[in-house]
Design a protein around this motif. Structure first.
Motif, PDB file in Angstrom:
ATOM      1  N   PHE A   1      -6.846   4.671  -8.930  1.00 49.00           N
ATOM      2  CA  PHE A   1      -5.633   4.066  -8.365  1.00 49.00           C
ATOM      3  C   PHE A   1      -4.550   5.116  -8.137  1.00 49.00           C
ATOM      4  O   PHE A   1      -3.913   5.156  -7.069  1.00 49.00           O
TER       5      PHE A   1
ATOM      6  N   LYS B   1       0.765   6.947  -0.073  1.00 49.09           N
ATOM      7  CA  LYS B   1       2.209   6.886   0.207  1.00 49.09           C
ATOM      8  C   LYS B   1       2.592   7.855   1.331  1.00 49.09           C
ATOM      9  O   LYS B   1       3.636   7.676   1.969  1.00 49.09           O
TER      10      LYS B   1
ATOM     11  N   GLU C   1       0.833  -1.192   0.000  1.00 51.05           N
ATOM     12  CA  GLU C   1       0.000   0.000   0.000  1.00 51.05           C
ATOM     13  C   GLU C   1       0.878   1.256   0.000  1.00 51.05           C
ATOM     14  O   GLU C   1       1.819   1.375   0.761  1.00 51.05           O
ATOM     15  N   GLY C   2       0.549   2.167  -0.904  1.00 52.61           N
ATOM     16  CA  GLY C   2       1.291   3.412  -0.941  1.00 52.61           C
ATOM     17  C   GLY C   2       2.697   3.263  -1.463  1.00 52.61           C
ATOM     18  O   GLY C   2       3.610   3.968  -1.023  1.00 52.61           O
ATOM     19  N   TYR C   3       2.898   2.386  -2.398  1.00 57.18           N
ATOM     20  CA  TYR C   3       4.264   2.199  -2.899  1.00 57.18           C
ATOM     21  C   TYR C   3       4.778   3.464  -3.598  1.00 57.18           C
ATOM     22  O   TYR C   3       4.012   4.275  -4.094  1.00 57.18           O
TER      23      TYR C   3
ATOM     24  N   ARG D   1      -5.450   7.621  -5.224  1.00 59.82           N
ATOM     25  CA  ARG D   1      -5.379   6.961  -3.918  1.00 59.82           C
ATOM     26  C   ARG D   1      -3.938   6.618  -3.554  1.00 59.82           C
ATOM     27  O   ARG D   1      -3.549   6.702  -2.391  1.00 59.82           O
ATOM     28  N   ARG D   2      -3.127   6.234  -4.535  1.00 61.00           N
ATOM     29  CA  ARG D   2      -1.744   5.855  -4.216  1.00 61.00           C
ATOM     30  C   ARG D   2      -0.909   7.050  -3.773  1.00 61.00           C
ATOM     31  O   ARG D   2      -0.139   6.950  -2.809  1.00 61.00           O
TER      32      ARG D   2
END
Length: 386
Positions: A257, A265, A220-222, A260-261
């Motif tokens: 996507f 992060k 998550e959050g890469y 949200r990412r």
């Protein structure tokens, strides 16, 4: 000269910002001079050419921010500095850097008032502009120093966070800290942690500028590795919503996507990003929440209150955004009233109230007459609420 002695300096906050930036690896600066940040540009114009860096005085703040983004895409650690109306002009490109995930540092030395205001007078009116100045629901990382030495430290940290998170980071200083001179012992350069962005480890034809690195899938959050322009990797940059390859997309799932990412992060790393300083908080019933220049009279007031038997404490916000909701909620275990002195009309006090959810009473304490709070003023308010 003895290297230990050479690190002991009498310097102002803006000078410390320059030293911190260079220590962090900054080798590109673009800006337009504006009070009270101008010394940063002046010193950068002297220092950078001597160490292989580049300084450009641009035609305005919009171009300055654009040049910083371009330099970072080319692989340089890059910074700009401004004040007041210049910060407003940079906002669209700060949003560009956020959605294209270009690491860079923006220093805003706050001055008093909206628009041109009073260029040489202090204020803290840009707190919300640092968080919400651009459009589009992107995250923000904002740090606020309270001393000359901390200006050095937080400038280094701003670069490290920008590089690690692939995001613009704002150093929110103010006229008092920027122009104040203090004796500072700079750290041994060998002891300074310097973070560099992750570089791709795959072949050029496999590289996705916004895709996960091998092993990051599902995290998550890469944070995608970042290639430099000109290094042979295909790399498309657009402010339009884009897919993993960087090319524009209108696909609903890809858009969802991406947004949200770039928020995740930051949000998934809140405990790493948020930094606070505590003074006498373990049993504090009256809690002062302060940041930047206002924290200086606040700590004196809290110490004097303690000497008079009042259970007072100080929570200093070093990281303003993301906001320290969890820390403030924990502080309410003992705190029954939170006093928030700030040189605006209540920008952080409303955040403290939101974080507390009614667990304690919040007392906004605004000063907007260009004068700094005195310790006696804050002490008087503490005594009233004790």
């Amino acid at each position: 000269m003895n290297p230990e002695r050479s690190r002991i300096r009498l310097m102002q906050g803006n000078e410390a910002c320059v030293e911190g930036a260079i220590a962090a690896g900054c080798r590109f600066y673009a800006g337009y001079p504006i009070t009270p940040s101008t010394e940063i540009a002046e010193l950068m114009s002297e220092r950078l050419p001597r160490i292989g860096g580049r300084f450009i005085q641009m035609e305005d703040e919009i171009g300055s921010m654009a040049a910083v983004i371009g330099a970072s895409l080319g692989g340089r650690k890059a910074m700009t500095a401004t004040s007041g109306p210049g910060f407003s002009l940079k906002q669209e490109n700060i949003g560009f850097a956020a959605v294209t995930e270009v690491p860079c540092v923006i220093v805003d030395v706050q001055r008093f008032g909206p628009s041109t205001g009073q260029p040489t007078s202090p204020g803290q009116g840009d707190v919300m502009a640092a968080r919400w100045g651009t459009h589009g629901d992107h995250p923000a990382v904002v740090l606020s120093p309270w001393s000359v030495r901390e200006t050095f430290d937080l400038t280094v940290r701003a670069f490290n966070l920008a590089e690690k998170l692939r995001t613009p980071v704002i150093l929110l200083s103010d006229e008092v800290i920027a122009h104040m001179r203090e004796k500072v012992e700079l750290p041994d350069p060998a002891s300074i942690e310097v973070v560099d962005r992750r570089r791709p480890t795959v072949d050029a034809d496999e590289y996705l500028a916004y895709g996960p690195a091998p092993g990051d899938e599902g995290q998550e959050g890469y944070i995608p590795p970042m290639a430099d322009f000109g290094d042979g990797y295909r790399y498309h940059v657009t402010a339009l919503f884009h897919g993993l390859d960087g090319f524009p997309t209108g696909d609903h799932a890809e858009s969802d996507f991406l947004l949200r990412r770039i928020n995740a992060k930051i949000e998934t790393r809140r405990s790493e990003i948020i930094q606070v300083a505590r003074e006498s908080l373990s049993d504090a019933e009256v809690v002062v929440v302060a940041y930047g220049c206002t924290a200086r009279p606040a700590v004196s007031a809290v110490r004097e209150a303690r000497a008079r038997g009042i259970k007072a404490g100080l929570l200093r916000l070093v990281t303003i955004w993301p906001f320290a909701d969890e820390v403030i909620q924990e502080t309410a275990n003992t705190g029954r009233v939170f006093i928030v002195p700030e040189m605006n009309l209540g920008q952080v006090s409303r955040e403290v109230e939101r974080a507390l959810h009614g667990a304690a009473r919040v007392v906004p304490f605004a000063r907007v007459d260009t004068e700094l709070f005195t310790p006696d003023e804050i002490l008087a308010r503490i005594s009233e609420e004790a």
